[in-house]
Scaffold this active site. Structure first.
Site, PDB file in Angstrom:
ATOM      1  N   ASN A  16     -25.123 -39.330   9.321  1.00  0.00           N
ATOM      2  CA  ASN A  16     -24.077 -39.598   8.246  1.00  0.00           C
ATOM      3  C   ASN A  16     -24.880 -37.910   6.763  1.00  0.00           C
ATOM      4  O   ASN A  16     -24.190 -37.644   6.186  1.00  0.00           O
ATOM      5  CB  ASN A  16     -25.502 -41.126   6.639  1.00  0.00           C
ATOM      6  CG  ASN A  16     -24.992 -42.478   6.957  1.00  0.00           C
ATOM      7  OD1 ASN A  16     -23.957 -41.793   6.479  1.00  0.00           O
ATOM      8  ND2 ASN A  16     -25.120 -42.635   8.221  1.00  0.00           N
ATOM      9  N   LEU A  91     -40.256 -45.610  -0.949  1.00  0.00           N
ATOM     10  CA  LEU A  91     -40.169 -44.387  -2.151  1.00  0.00           C
ATOM     11  C   LEU A  91     -41.441 -45.310  -3.293  1.00  0.00           C
ATOM     12  O   LEU A  91     -40.880 -46.770  -3.065  1.00  0.00           O
ATOM     13  CB  LEU A  91     -39.688 -43.931  -2.487  1.00  0.00           C
ATOM     14  CG  LEU A  91     -38.836 -42.589  -1.365  1.00  0.00           C
ATOM     15  CD1 LEU A  91     -37.617 -42.095  -2.773  1.00  0.00           C
ATOM     16  CD2 LEU A  91     -39.856 -41.622  -1.148  1.00  0.00           C
ATOM     17  N   HIS A 107     -27.459 -49.056   4.422  1.00  0.00           N
ATOM     18  CA  HIS A 107     -28.123 -49.991   5.190  1.00  0.00           C
ATOM     19  C   HIS A 107     -27.266 -50.329   5.979  1.00  0.00           C
ATOM     20  O   HIS A 107     -26.087 -50.684   5.829  1.00  0.00           O
ATOM     21  CB  HIS A 107     -29.410 -50.849   4.551  1.00  0.00           C
ATOM     22  CG  HIS A 107     -29.586 -51.808   5.270  1.00  0.00           C
ATOM     23  ND1 HIS A 107     -30.622 -51.657   5.904  1.00  0.00           N
ATOM     24  CD2 HIS A 107     -29.636 -52.934   5.375  1.00  0.00           C
ATOM     25  CE1 HIS A 107     -31.279 -52.535   6.600  1.00  0.00           C
ATOM     26  NE2 HIS A 107     -30.482 -53.488   6.760  1.00  0.00           N
ATOM     27  N   GLU A 140     -38.178 -50.344  -6.295  1.00  0.00           N
ATOM     28  CA  GLU A 140     -39.256 -50.165  -4.563  1.00  0.00           C
ATOM     29  C   GLU A 140     -39.280 -50.912  -4.277  1.00  0.00           C
ATOM     30  O   GLU A 140     -40.363 -50.792  -2.921  1.00  0.00           O
ATOM     31  CB  GLU A 140     -40.657 -49.711  -5.958  1.00  0.00           C
ATOM     32  CG  GLU A 140     -40.941 -51.345  -6.220  1.00  0.00           C
ATOM     33  CD  GLU A 140     -39.985 -51.623  -7.551  1.00  0.00           C
ATOM     34  OE1 GLU A 140     -38.777 -50.931  -8.098  1.00  0.00           O
ATOM     35  OE2 GLU A 140     -40.327 -52.606  -8.303  1.00  0.00           O
TER      36      GLU A 140
END
Ligand code: GAR
Length: 189
Positions: A16, A91, A107, A140
Site C-alpha cells: 500500500n 495509537l 483494513h 483509539e
C-alpha cells in the site's frame, strides 16, 4: 497544487505504501509521501522508501516514549496527514489528538465486521458471501473510526486465504487513494 506532506506508517510488505507513492507522483493527487515510519526493522516496505529516497524512521515500540519520538519527527518533516498501511500498533488518544481528522487506516474487511488480526482466516471460517476493504478515520479503538471508503466483492467457492488477500489488496490499491482525495475534499484543508 500544494500537496499535503504525508507520513505512511508500516509494519510489513508495504504494497500500500508503494501504491501511494506511485499515486503521489500524479500532479493532481493531493499528497506527497514525505516520511515513512516503521515499527519493524525487517519490514519489506522499507525498500520502497529507500528506492524513492523518502526519509524513513524506525521506531522501537517497546520504549515508553515512542509516540513522542514519532511526534517529534512528524513535526520535523511538517507532516499534516498520516496513513496507516499495515501498521500493527494502536495509537493513543493523546497522540491522535494532535492529528484530528487527519489519520487514516486501511483494513482488509468490511468493517465493522472482522476487526483485528487473522482477518482472512476468520472470513472463510465464517462462510461469508462478501468481503472487501475499508479505509476509515482512526480513533483509539481497534479498527474503529468513521468509514471513508469501502469496496467489496463476492467470495467464490474456491477462494482460500491467499486468493482472498490478493483480491482484497487489489481493491485496497483503489480504495486508499480514493479515501485520501475524499477526506481532503471534505475537510477542505
Ligand atoms: C493490508 O492489506 C491492510 O489492509 C492490512 O495489512 C495489509 C498490509 O499490506 N491492515 C490490517 O490488517 C490493519 N488492521 P501491505 O504492507 O502490503 O500494504
Amino acid at each position: 497544487m500544494v500537496k499535503k506532506k504525508t507520513c505512511i506508517f508500516i509494519s510489513g510488505n508495504g504494497s500500500n505504501l508503494n501504491n501511494l507513492i506511485k499515486n503521489s507522483r500524479d500532479y493532481v493527487f493531493p499528497i506527497s509521501v514525505s516520511l515513512v515510519i516503521s515499527d519493524n526493522p525487517s519490514a519489506g516496505g522499507i525498500k520502497f522508501a529507500r528506492k524513492n529516497s523518502i526519509p524513513f524512521i524506525l521506531i522501537n515500540t517497546k520504549t515508553r516514549s515512542y509516540e513522542n519520538k514519532i511526534l517529534q519527527n512528524l513535526r520535523k518533516y511538517k507532516i499534516s496527514i498520516i496513513c496507516l498501511a499495515g501498521f500493527m500498533k494502536i495509537l493513543s488518544k493523546k497522540f491522535l489528538s494532535n492529528f484530528r481528522y487527519k489519520v487514516l487506516n486501511i483494513h482488509p474487511s468490511l468493517l465493522p465486521k472482522f476487526k483485528g488480526l487473522n482477518t482472512y482466516y476468520r472470513i472463510i471460517k465464517n462462510k461469508e458471501k462478501k468481503t472487501g476493504c475499508t479505509v476509515h478515520l482512526v480513533n483509539e479503538k481497534l479498527d474503529g473510526g468513521k468509514i471513508i471508503v469501502q469496496k467489496s466483492f463476492f467470495i467464490s467457492e474456491n477462494d482460500d486465504e491467499k486468493k482472498l488477500k490478493f483480491k482484497t489488496q487489489r481493491l485496497e490499491y483503489a480504495a486508499y487513494p480514493e479515501a485520501i482525495i475524499k477526506l481532503l475534499r471534505y475537510t477542505n484543508s
